[in-house]
Design an enzyme around this catalytic site. Structure first.
Site, PDB file in Angstrom:
ATOM      1  N   CYS A 153      56.514  14.149  86.807  1.00 15.81           N
ATOM      2  CA  CYS A 153      56.225  12.748  86.463  1.00 15.81           C
ATOM      3  C   CYS A 153      56.616  12.407  85.033  1.00 15.81           C
ATOM      4  O   CYS A 153      57.228  11.373  84.763  1.00 15.81           O
ATOM      5  CB  CYS A 153      54.733  12.458  86.633  1.00 15.81           C
ATOM      6  SG  CYS A 153      54.127  12.623  88.308  1.00 15.81           S
ATOM      7  N   VAL A 157      59.063   9.383  84.040  1.00 17.67           N
ATOM      8  CA  VAL A 157      58.533   8.161  83.425  1.00 17.67           C
ATOM      9  C   VAL A 157      59.298   7.814  82.152  1.00 17.67           C
ATOM     10  O   VAL A 157      59.591   6.648  81.882  1.00 17.67           O
ATOM     11  CB  VAL A 157      57.024   8.308  83.144  1.00 17.67           C
ATOM     12  CG1 VAL A 157      56.522   7.188  82.251  1.00 17.67           C
ATOM     13  CG2 VAL A 157      56.241   8.308  84.453  1.00 17.67           C
TER      14      VAL A 157
END
Length: 523
Positions: A153, A157
């Site tokens: 993640c 991101v």
């Protein structure tokens, strides 16, 4: 509360000792702000009602006990299936620790996987420096012949570009220009573990074949390619090898982690063992065709194989149960010109004999089940072949086309009349379903044990036993070595199902002089 050396006990029955019982009671009284027992029971009973189920199914922004895992987990499993390959996750150390322990608990094996340990500064400035050091150190310490990179993640991101980072690592001399480093972007916040496997596999075959297609010709090597998808039953890799070898088929199983995840205890540690070779991957476009054993989870791979390799990509279903194994073997025979041998015909006959022996016990039994899209589809098909009735059929990460295919399968059999398909739902939804429309059994992974315990808490007559088939299986040993594909897999699944039914029957007829009718010994 310390134990003496000669009285070491596991947590059960150790925690039944008085000192532990008092400690737990004090914790509840002093720390938990626990409601009254009557209130807890009232809320529990309400959570088993149709009223609660209706509210439960209105949830939109909350997942409770998901029936899936995240993309990088699948990417790591895919990477392990290639020879002397080190999975490398561009992200935080905690993420990789999770992936490794998840697989440790399922396979009971050490799992090699590294990360470049991105922390707060990388989240602000990007993780390129981490990758420079990480690739260099990983190669020097663990001496792989390939490093397979995926993301988490954090990296996704902030928008880290793997292609650019790996290219810059080569330019600046942190890793050799010709050292193979396939990669895939695998954000955890979309898709699932099957998406991650698909992305990593497509990234691997793209890396080795995209710019090497000039001298490739479909069918020139006389092989067929088999792509397993996210597969955690090691017996399924082995049964594919066995069936192809018995047919005399020349083939490549593209991604096979069965050796590295099942190494022997013979005094030698193997960080790398087995796996598909780079040479096989490079030669794969020359095959007659590529068969996707779990086509619903391999959408990106399918597109690449069709458009770049120009393979016909013959349509098959997951080879589970009787009919779909028949179809798979007949397709292989048609593509290769190799006949199906007597050994496999006999194996089919044994499965047919088992179905005949057991159908009376499975006929009409109701099963709720969940898992990955292809697994669930194959399990529904086999249950219908057995005369069993799939009722609640749940997949957390499928699509509308998959739902229509399952519904069409249910409609093809009178045993599917009561079945209902649930897409993008979790195991808390399944909990509601087994309370309001009770099946006889559940089929799924270890997380279903909490549903079984809740049903038992309501009363023995409400209990729905769990049959552990799927991934992950944490609370039983050695099931990951079993087989669910082919006739051999059908034999294992049928044995598991019918003996669960008989075990339940024995459990319900143990009352001496009350329910032990006829003192039954033969079933």
């Amino acid at each position: 509360m310390s134990q003496t050396l000669d009285k070491i006990k596991p947590c059960y029955p150790l925690f039944l000792n008085d000192e532990y019982a008092k400690s737990f009671a004090d914790k509840q009284a002093l720390c938990e702000e626990r409601p009254e027992e009557a209130k807890l029971e009232e809320v529990f009973q309400w959570s088993t009602t149709k009223e609660y189920q209706d509210l439960n199914f209105q949830r939109e922004a909350l997942t409770i006990n998901p029936a899936k895992a995240c993309q990088p987990l699948g990417a790591v499993l895919c990477s392990l299936g290639f020879e002397k390959t080190l999975p490398y996750v561009h992200g935080s150390q905690g993420c990789v620790a999770y992936f490794r322990t998840y697989f440790n608990r399922h396979f009971k094996e050490p799992v090699a996987c590294v990360s470049d340990s991105m922390t707060e500064d990388a989240a602000v400035f990007g993780g390129q420096k981490n990758m420079f050091d990480g690739l260099k150190n990983a190669k020097a310490l663990y001496k792989p012949e390939m490093i397979s990179v995926s993301t988490t993640c954090m990296a996704e991101v902030i928008g880290d570009d793997l292609n650019a980072f790996i290219g810059n690592a080569r330019k600046e001399g942190h890793i050799e220009e010709d050292f193979p480093i396939p990669f895939a972007h695998t954000p955890s916040f979309v898709g699932s573990h099957t998406t991650g496997w698909d992305n990593m596999f497509e990234g691997t075959i793209r890396y080795f074949t995209l710019n090497e297609m000039e001298d490739k010709k479909v069918g020139s090597n006389g092989k067929i390619n088999l792509v397993p998808g996210f597969e955690t039953y090691l017996g399924n890799y082995r049964v594919m090898h066995r069936m192809m070898q018995e047919m005399g088929v020349d083939y490549s199983l593209l991604c096979d982690p069965s050796e590295v995840l099942d190494t022997p205890a013979d005094g030698e540690y193997r960080m790398y063992d087995g796996g598909t070779t780079i040479a096989e991957v490079k030669d794969a476009p020359n095959a007659i065709d590529t068969l996707l054993l779990q086509p619903w989870q391999l959408t990106k791979t399918k597109k690449y194989v069709q458009t770049t390799w120009q393979h016909p990509l013959t349509d098959i279903k997951i080879p589970m149960g009787l009919e779909w194994t028949d179809e798979f073997l007949m397709k292989v025979s048609e593509l290769t010109g190799k006949p199906i041998p007597e050994s496999l015909a006999k194996e089919r006959g044994r499965l047919m004999d088992m179905i005949t022996d057991s159908h009376a016990w499975l006929h009409g039994k109701k099963f709720a089940l969940w898992g990955d899209a292809d697994f669930v589809l194959g399990m529904v098909k086999f249950l219908l072949e057995l005369g069993a009735e799939p009722t609640h059929i749940l997949c957390h990460h499928a699509n509308k086309r998959w739902r229509k295919e399952v519904e069409a399968l249910l409609a093809s059999s009178p045993y599917g009349a009561g079945g209902k398909v649930y897409m993008n739902n979790d195991l808390w939804h399944m909990r509601s379903l087994v309370f309001t429309d009770k099946p006889d059994f559940m089929i799924g992974n270890s997380y279903g044990k909490f549903i079984q315990r809740d049903t038992l808490h309501k009363g023995k007559e409400f209990e729905v036993p769990l049959i552990r088939i799927g991934f992950p299986i944490f609370d039983r040993h050695h099931l990951h070595r079993m087989t669910t594909l082919g006739y051999e897999g059908g034999i294992y699944i049928l044995t598991t199902l019918v003996n669960a039914v008989l075990e339940r029957l024995d459990e319900e007829t143990r009352g001496m002089g009350v329910t032990d009718f006829n003192y039954d010994l033969i079933r």
